[in-house]
Write a protein that holds these residues in place. Structure first.
Motif, mmCIF file in Angstrom:
data_model
loop_
_atom_site.group_PDB
_atom_site.id
_atom_site.type_symbol
_atom_site.label_atom_id
_atom_site.label_comp_id
_atom_site.label_asym_id
_atom_site.label_seq_id
_atom_site.Cartn_x
_atom_site.Cartn_y
_atom_site.Cartn_z
ATOM 1 N N TRP A 108 15.616 -6.855 -27.625
ATOM 2 C CA TRP A 108 15.505 -5.686 -26.757
ATOM 3 C C TRP A 108 14.036 -5.389 -26.500
ATOM 4 O O TRP A 108 13.226 -5.354 -27.433
ATOM 5 N N LEU A 109 13.691 -5.177 -25.229
ATOM 6 C CA LEU A 109 12.375 -4.690 -24.850
ATOM 7 C C LEU A 109 12.573 -3.291 -24.284
ATOM 8 O O LEU A 109 13.328 -3.103 -23.331
ATOM 9 N N SER A 110 11.921 -2.303 -24.877
ATOM 10 C CA SER A 110 12.075 -0.931 -24.403
ATOM 11 C C SER A 110 10.757 -0.407 -23.872
ATOM 12 O O SER A 110 9.685 -0.819 -24.323
ATOM 13 N N SER A 111 10.830 0.500 -22.890
ATOM 14 C CA SER A 111 9.622 1.024 -22.246
ATOM 15 C C SER A 111 9.768 2.505 -21.953
ATOM 16 O O SER A 111 10.716 2.920 -21.272
ATOM 17 N N GLY A 112 8.831 3.299 -22.458
ATOM 18 C CA GLY A 112 8.707 4.665 -21.991
ATOM 19 C C GLY A 112 8.192 4.621 -20.560
ATOM 20 O O GLY A 112 7.239 3.895 -20.265
ATOM 21 N N ASP A 113 8.798 5.387 -19.657
ATOM 22 C CA ASP A 113 8.502 5.188 -18.241
ATOM 23 C C ASP A 113 7.255 5.907 -17.738
ATOM 24 O O ASP A 113 6.932 5.827 -16.549
ATOM 25 N N SER A 114 6.534 6.626 -18.631
ATOM 26 C CA SER A 114 5.279 7.239 -18.202
ATOM 27 C C SER A 114 4.063 6.602 -18.873
ATOM 28 O O SER A 114 2.975 7.172 -18.891
ATOM 29 N N ASP A 115 4.252 5.412 -19.406
ATOM 30 C CA ASP A 115 3.174 4.654 -20.055
ATOM 31 C C ASP A 115 2.471 3.772 -19.031
ATOM 32 O O ASP A 115 3.097 2.936 -18.383
ATOM 33 N N MET A 116 1.152 3.974 -18.883
ATOM 34 C CA MET A 116 0.378 3.155 -17.971
ATOM 35 C C MET A 116 -0.172 1.907 -18.653
ATOM 36 O O MET A 116 -0.420 0.891 -18.018
ATOM 37 N N TYR B 154 6.500 -0.246 -17.563
ATOM 38 C CA TYR B 154 7.797 -0.927 -17.532
ATOM 39 C C TYR B 154 7.847 -1.982 -16.435
ATOM 40 O O TYR B 154 8.489 -3.012 -16.583
ATOM 41 N N LYS B 155 7.149 -1.746 -15.314
ATOM 42 C CA LYS B 155 7.175 -2.699 -14.209
ATOM 43 C C LYS B 155 6.576 -4.041 -14.641
ATOM 44 O O LYS B 155 7.039 -5.100 -14.203
#
Length: 253
Positions: free
Chosen positions: A167-175, A179-180
């Motif tokens: 699993w790869l997880s990403s907080g969506d406000s991390d620059m 996540y992109k």
């Protein structure tokens, strides 16, 4: 995983690996940072276009690209790159100087912790710094790295092909590790989509984020979280990690 195949070795019953806000591939991660900034209204369209025109993140960075990235830094200003929507620490004497906290997190917490761990009485109680190292203890030290692969995708692909759940997880406000960049890195591995992109829910809200499954590999985003996901969204992080341990995707409703 490799040593389990050797004779006369203690077997480790490894069934899965999860990595939070991973820096998995240098080129895709670097390029995605600028798209992230532009799509979140943090840099101008003109500057973003300049980086796209000048920079090839898979090659040696040229002078025009360097100038473009300097312009990016100038436009972005003083923000927390690990959570672009979080306040930055503007004072260390009291939390009232820190701006508005997010999820009860004081942005000056690191300053307090560092001061606490440099207190001689605290170090004595922890049996730390018994050699009396010169200078204060910092939370991050620029140690020389001898091995820094530009991509870990071959290793991740090997783990996936071995049958492990990854699993790869990403907080969506991390620059820093957007996540992109992870999405584009996964595309390089050419894995077929088994579970199409969908929302996952926390407390009956699309508070969780989004998830897409590629068989043994799963990408999960966490809504409203920065680089250190459990810091900003502890409940959502717990639900995501519990789902991983149970071997199922986060809840669809």
């Amino acid at each position: 995983m490799h040593r389990n195949k050797l004779a006369n070795r203690t077997l480790i019953n490894l069934s899965g690996i999860t990595i939070g806000n991973a820096y998995v591939d240098d080129a895709t991660n670097s390029e995605a940072r600028y798209e992230f900034l532009w799509s979140h209204a943090l840099i101008s369209h003109e500057t973003f276009a300049r980086t796209r025109r000048s920079c090839n993140f898979s090659a040696i960075i040229n002078e025009e690209c360097v100038n473009a990235t300097i312009e990016v830094a100038s436009e972005v200003g003083n923000i927390d790159p690990y959570n672009v929507y979080a306040p930055v620490c503007v004072g260390s004497n009291s939390s009232s100087e820190s701006g508005v906290a997010i999820a009860d997190i004081d942005p000056c917490s690191d300053t307090y912790v560092e001061a606490y761990l440099n207190d001689p009485e605290v170090q004595k109680a922890l049996h730390a710094n018994i050699t009396k190292i010169d200078g204060p203890w910092p939370s991050c030290t620029d140690l020389p790295w001898n091995e820094t692969p530009t991509s870990t995708l071959p290793l991740i692909k090997q783990l996936v092909n071995s049958g492990l759940r990854v699993w790869l997880s990403s907080g969506d406000s991390d620059m820093v590790c957007p996540y992109k960049g992870t999405v584009e890195a996964i595309k390089i591995m050419k894995l077929p989509i088994k579970d199409p992109w969908r929302a996952w829910y926390s407390d009956k809200q699309v508070g969780g984020g989004y998830v897409v499954g590629y068989g043994a590999l799963t990408l999960v985003t966490v809504r409203g979280a920065g680089h250190m996901v459990p810091t900003y969204q502890p409940e959502r992080a717990l639900l995501m990690f519990s789902s991983f341990l149970c071997g199922k995707l986060p809840p669809p409703s």
